[in-house]
Design an enzyme around this catalytic site. Structure first.
Site, PDB file in Angstrom:
ATOM      1  N   ASN A   9      96.470  43.094  -6.535  1.00 56.85           N
ATOM      2  CA  ASN A   9      97.628  43.971  -6.680  1.00 56.85           C
ATOM      3  C   ASN A   9      97.365  45.183  -5.796  1.00 56.85           C
ATOM      4  O   ASN A   9      96.616  46.076  -6.161  1.00 56.85           O
ATOM      5  CB  ASN A   9      97.776  44.383  -8.156  1.00 56.85           C
ATOM      6  N   LYS A  11      99.265  47.512  -4.954  1.00 63.47           N
ATOM      7  CA  LYS A  11     100.006  48.730  -5.327  1.00 63.47           C
ATOM      8  C   LYS A  11     100.638  49.334  -4.057  1.00 63.47           C
ATOM      9  O   LYS A  11     100.957  48.589  -3.132  1.00 63.47           O
ATOM     10  CB  LYS A  11      99.098  49.708  -6.080  1.00 63.47           C
ATOM     11  N   HIS A  95     103.997  45.953 -15.047  1.00 64.29           N
ATOM     12  CA  HIS A  95     102.705  46.632 -14.864  1.00 64.29           C
ATOM     13  C   HIS A  95     102.741  47.969 -15.605  1.00 64.29           C
ATOM     14  O   HIS A  95     103.787  48.622 -15.681  1.00 64.29           O
ATOM     15  CB  HIS A  95     102.441  46.848 -13.370  1.00 64.29           C
ATOM     16  N   GLU A  97     101.897  50.811 -14.778  1.00 60.80           N
ATOM     17  CA  GLU A  97     102.414  51.931 -13.971  1.00 60.80           C
ATOM     18  C   GLU A  97     103.944  51.911 -13.943  1.00 60.80           C
ATOM     19  O   GLU A  97     104.585  52.969 -13.914  1.00 60.80           O
ATOM     20  CB  GLU A  97     101.806  51.876 -12.554  1.00 60.80           C
ATOM     21  N   GLU A 167      95.853  44.020 -19.382  1.00 62.36           N
ATOM     22  CA  GLU A 167      95.314  45.161 -18.651  1.00 62.36           C
ATOM     23  C   GLU A 167      95.262  46.374 -19.572  1.00 62.36           C
ATOM     24  O   GLU A 167      96.270  47.078 -19.734  1.00 62.36           O
ATOM     25  CB  GLU A 167      96.200  45.484 -17.436  1.00 62.36           C
ATOM     26  N   GLY A 173      91.999  51.492 -12.795  1.00 62.16           N
ATOM     27  CA  GLY A 173      91.711  52.511 -11.787  1.00 62.16           C
ATOM     28  C   GLY A 173      90.736  53.574 -12.252  1.00 62.16           C
ATOM     29  O   GLY A 173      90.552  54.589 -11.581  1.00 62.16           O
ATOM     30  N   SER A 212      89.695  47.629 -13.389  1.00 59.86           N
ATOM     31  CA  SER A 212      88.388  47.896 -12.771  1.00 59.86           C
ATOM     32  C   SER A 212      87.500  46.652 -12.691  1.00 59.86           C
ATOM     33  O   SER A 212      86.280  46.740 -12.851  1.00 59.86           O
ATOM     34  CB  SER A 212      87.663  49.033 -13.500  1.00 59.86           C
TER      35      SER A 212
HETATM   36  P1  PGA Z   1      92.254  48.327 -10.881  1.00 61.91           P
HETATM   37  O1  PGA Z   1      93.807  47.991 -11.131  1.00 61.91           O
HETATM   38  O2  PGA Z   1      91.578  47.016 -10.576  1.00 61.91           O
HETATM   39  O3  PGA Z   1      92.244  49.272  -9.733  1.00 61.91           O
HETATM   40  O4  PGA Z   1      91.741  48.936 -12.154  1.00 61.91           O
HETATM   41  C1  PGA Z   1      94.220  46.834 -11.803  1.00 61.91           C
HETATM   42  C2  PGA Z   1      95.706  46.800 -11.910  1.00 61.91           C
HETATM   43  O5  PGA Z   1      96.322  47.866 -12.097  1.00 61.91           O
HETATM   44  O6  PGA Z   1      96.336  45.734 -11.808  1.00 61.91           O
END
Ligand code: PGA
Length: 251
Positions: A9, A11, A95, A97, A167, A173, A212
């Site tokens: 992903n 982003k 997601h 976000e 998640e 992140g 992460s």
């Molecule tokens: P990350 O993000 O691996 O940077 O923690 C995962 C995601 O938001 O899908």
């Protein structure tokens, strides 16, 4: 047996140049990836580039969002048919976000899931709890509610052609990964909740972990019986890290 899926992903990251370099490097390492299916979810504007570069690579691609509407006066939105036009296989739905920064509700996520499936896209449905919710012991209630919104709107059978990504928001992140045991516990809960309605679908649906995931923790997470892959943010932007996760899948 469920296949492992490792999906990147990206982003809102990348440029024409950086994506070209990234994909060239990922493709050059794919010979070593035996046990996992691989996909990348790109920003809309780069889907044409990604589709052209990956068409014979064995790597699938997808988008990170779509409109719940099919066409019309919806300025700034992108439809499922447009994603199909660029041969997307996957689309990330709900997601955290999108939920937290853009106000996507459970109901809207369920609509987007329906729109994606109707167009023949495979939704990657993201669910997960906030840190405060985990600390309050509400993880199962939150994840269950997010899942039920989709199954009530679409029917449980719709999950058979979908992917779920668990998640935990506190792990996205942040560098804080859920432990393999923490991930397994929630993945098993999700599968049981689906099994209560349809054991066949529960056995089939891929449940990815996201938050992460990195080369050095991927092996233990992917070894968990109900962890069927990963949705990778930060580490999907570096070919060596992404490939390190792809090759960590158990034989
Ligand atoms: P990350 O993000 O691996 O940077 O923690 C995962 C995601 O938001 O899908």
């Amino acid at each position: 047996m469920r296949r492992i899926l490792i999906a990147g992903n990206w982003k809102m990251n990348g440029s024409i140049k950086s994506i070209q370099y990234l994909l060239i490097d990922i493709m050059s390492g794919m010979d070593a990836v035996k046990q996992a299916d691989v996909a990348v979810c790109a920003p809309f504007v780069y889907l044409n580039l990604v589709a052209n570069m990956l068409q014979d690579s064995g790597i699938a691609w997808g988008a990170q969002n779509l409109s719940e509407q099919s066409a019309g006066a919806f300025t700034g939105e992108v439809s499922a048919d447009m994603l199909k036009d660029f041969s997307c296989k996957y689309v990330i739905i709900g997601h955290s976000e999108r939920r937290s920064l853009y106000g996507e509700t459970d109901a809207l996520v369920a609509e987007k899931f329906a729109t994606a499936r109707a167009a023949g896209l495979t939704p990657i449905l993201c669910i997960g709890e906030l840190l405060a919710e985990r600390e309050a012991g509400e993880t199962e209630a939150v994840v269950g509610r997010q899942l039920d919104a989709v199954t009530q709107r679409n029917g449980v059978a719709a999950l058979a052609d979908a992917v779920i990504a668990y998640e935990p928001v506190w792990a996205i992140g942040t560098g804080k990964t859920a432990s393999p045991a923490q991930a397994q516990e929630v993945h098993a809960f999700i599968r049981q909740r689906i099994a209560a309605q349809d054991a066949g679908v529960a056995g089939k649906v891929q449940i990815l972990y996201g938050g992460s995931m990195k080369p050095d923790n991927a092996k233990e997470l992917l070894a968990m019986p109900d962890v069927d892959g990963g949705l990778i943010g930060g580490a999907s932007l570096k070919a060596v890290d992404f490939l390190g996760i792809c090759t960590a899948a158990p034989a």
